[in-house]
Design a protein around this motif. Structure first.
Motif, PDB file in Angstrom:
ATOM      1  N   LEU A   2     -13.187  16.150 -34.360  1.00 12.05           N
ATOM      2  CA  LEU A   2     -12.250  15.225 -35.001  1.00 12.05           C
ATOM      3  C   LEU A   2     -10.847  15.838 -35.069  1.00 12.05           C
ATOM      4  O   LEU A   2      -9.852  15.167 -34.746  1.00 12.05           O
ATOM      5  N   SER A  50     -17.473   4.116 -37.469  1.00 14.69           N
ATOM      6  CA  SER A  50     -18.721   4.880 -37.398  1.00 14.69           C
ATOM      7  C   SER A  50     -19.804   3.995 -36.807  1.00 14.69           C
ATOM      8  O   SER A  50     -19.908   2.807 -37.125  1.00 14.69           O
ATOM      9  N   ILE A  79     -10.724   6.000 -33.296  1.00 10.30           N
ATOM     10  CA  ILE A  79     -11.724   7.037 -33.028  1.00 10.30           C
ATOM     11  C   ILE A  79     -13.095   6.465 -33.364  1.00 10.30           C
ATOM     12  O   ILE A  79     -13.276   5.848 -34.424  1.00 10.30           O
ATOM     13  N   SER A 134      -8.304  11.619 -41.178  1.00 12.85           N
ATOM     14  CA  SER A 134      -7.874  10.983 -39.939  1.00 12.85           C
ATOM     15  C   SER A 134      -6.586  10.183 -40.130  1.00 12.85           C
ATOM     16  O   SER A 134      -6.474   9.391 -41.065  1.00 12.85           O
ATOM     17  N   ILE A 173     -11.042   4.949 -38.085  1.00 14.32           N
ATOM     18  CA  ILE A 173     -12.286   5.466 -37.525  1.00 14.32           C
ATOM     19  C   ILE A 173     -13.370   4.407 -37.682  1.00 14.32           C
ATOM     20  O   ILE A 173     -13.493   3.773 -38.732  1.00 14.32           O
ATOM     21  N   MET A 233     -13.343  13.171 -41.703  1.00 15.24           N
ATOM     22  CA  MET A 233     -13.043  11.777 -41.359  1.00 15.24           C
ATOM     23  C   MET A 233     -11.959  11.204 -42.279  1.00 15.24           C
ATOM     24  O   MET A 233     -11.108  10.413 -41.838  1.00 15.24           O
ATOM     25  N   ALA A 283     -15.823   5.791 -43.282  1.00 13.31           N
ATOM     26  CA  ALA A 283     -15.180   5.205 -42.093  1.00 13.31           C
ATOM     27  C   ALA A 283     -14.363   3.975 -42.494  1.00 13.31           C
ATOM     28  O   ALA A 283     -14.643   3.305 -43.488  1.00 13.31           O
TER      29      ALA A 283
END
Length: 389
Positions: free
Chosen positions: A178, A222, A189, A216, A220, A213, A237
């Motif tokens: 990450l 997941s 991502i 970030s 993101i 996470m 996420a």
């Protein structure tokens, strides 16, 4: 040394496990995995510490039982069996009783509640250009993602950050992957992994991964495990997908949907342009009709006609006025002519004046031997008064 075949060994183990002591057991353990087959059978993985064992509960039995939940502490009753095809010892279950929630599951639920409140839930870009993927390069999850992206949105660029997704090195490996992607110019991502038991997904329930996470700078998605799996990574996420394939679907628009959308936009634009053109044509026709009704040439012709009419009336009025004035002048002239002394003289009259030029209007104003002047129409006569009467 006695030598036997593998089948004979499996039969021997099965025979040994048919001990009456192993045929009527209550076992307490935590449910770490559960699945139901299309036929209705239950397949359960029981766990205590590092020890796991499979347990099967057939359809004819489980119809009267409550379905166990992953993470629950249960007591199962049944017998030990040996499944020779896989060389596994397993339990054949005929009863299940809830005991409570295991410590590991309770701690995981506490972390999920804590970290769910930290999730940012940022919106996803509609048209991503570059997508980062954190997973194992050899796993089926990565191939599922690539296949889905190729089918849906082949123009997107995919950048893989390889990491183990299972085992003791997985949490720090996922964190490093990450962090490597955070330095790249990406739009989204994906953190993905295929299905497995709760032990297989343990890395995605680790706080190291959750905190990484949350750091970030971009959204993101997941996609860990199957639809029934929920991990700590799902809680932090921005968007959760049920599977790696579903994560790829959520990350990108469909090429077919984009083409359909573009087609709809083209139809809408054409429709509005046609309507606008039709409205413009109607306005133009209306303006042309009004212009024809109020054309300058026609208005000038109308004004000219009115002007001619007024001019004619003015001339008639002036002529009448001049005639009336001429008649009046003639009448005045006649009156003046009638009063003109010369005209009176021409009719035989005369004007008599004394020597001073005064008109003698009465005999009383005259006396004998007075010199007078008599004015006639054609001249004057000088005379002397001899007598008055």
């Amino acid at each position: 040394m006695r030598q036997i075949g593998l089948g004979d060994l499996a039969h021997l183990i099965g025979t040994l496990l048919r001990d009456p002591l192993l045929g009527d057991l209550w076992v307490e353990a935590e449910v770490s995995a559960f699945s139901a087959s299309p036929a209705g059978h239950w397949y359960i993985t029981l766990k205590e510490g590092d020890i796991t064992m499979r347990a099967n509960c057939w359809k004819g039995v489980n119809q009267r039982l409550k379905r166990p939940t992953v993470g629950a502490i249960v007591q199962v009753h049944g017998r030990v069996d040996f499944y020779g095809a896989r060389g596994e010892v397993q339990l054949i279950v005929d009863d299940i009783r809830d005991v409570g929630v295991g410590f590991a599951q309770a701690e995981l639920e506490r972390l999920m509640t804590q970290y769910a409140a930290m999730a940012k839930h940022r919106p996803l870009p509609a048209i991503p250009q570059r997508i980062g993927v954190v997973t194992s390069r050899t796993g089926a999850a990565y191939q599922d993602v690539l296949t889905t992206l190729t089918q849906r949105y082949p123009c997107v660029e995919v950048l893989l950050a390889h990491s183990p997704v299972q085992g003791p090195d997985a949490p720090t490996g996922i964190e490093a992957a990450l962090e490597a992607l955070y330095t790249e110019p990406l739009d989204i991502i994906l953190v993905v992994r295929g299905g497995g038991s709760i032990e297989d997904l343990a890395a995605f329930n680790n706080e190291i991964v959750a905190r990484a996470m949350l750091r970030s700078p971009i959204p993101i998605i997941s996609g860990v495990g199957h639809e029934t799996d929920t991990t700590l990574a799902d809680m932090v996420a921005d968007v959760r997908a049920a599977t790696p394939t579903a994560a790829a679907v959520k990350a990108t628009p469909s090429r077919a949907e984009l083409l359909q959308h573009l087609g709809n936009l083209r139809y809408t634009i054409d429709y509005h342009i046609a309507n606008r053109c039709a409205e413009a044509d109607m306005r133009l026709d209306d303006s042309a009709a009004r212009l024809r009704r109020a054309a300058p040439a026609q208005r000038i012709a109308g004004y000219q006609q009115n002007l001619n009419y007024v001019n004619q009336k003015l001339n008639q009025a002036m002529q009448q006025r001049l005639t009336m004035m001429q008649a009046h002048v003639d009448r005045v002239s006649d009156r003046l002519t009638a009063l003109d002394p010369q005209a009176v003289l021409a009719r035989g009259y005369a004007i008599v004046r004394d020597s001073a030029g005064n008109i003698i209007r009465s005999t009383q104003a005259s006396h004998p031997q007075q010199t007078i002047h008599i004015q006639l129409a054609d001249g004057q006569i000088d005379a002397t008064v001899t007598s008055t009467q």
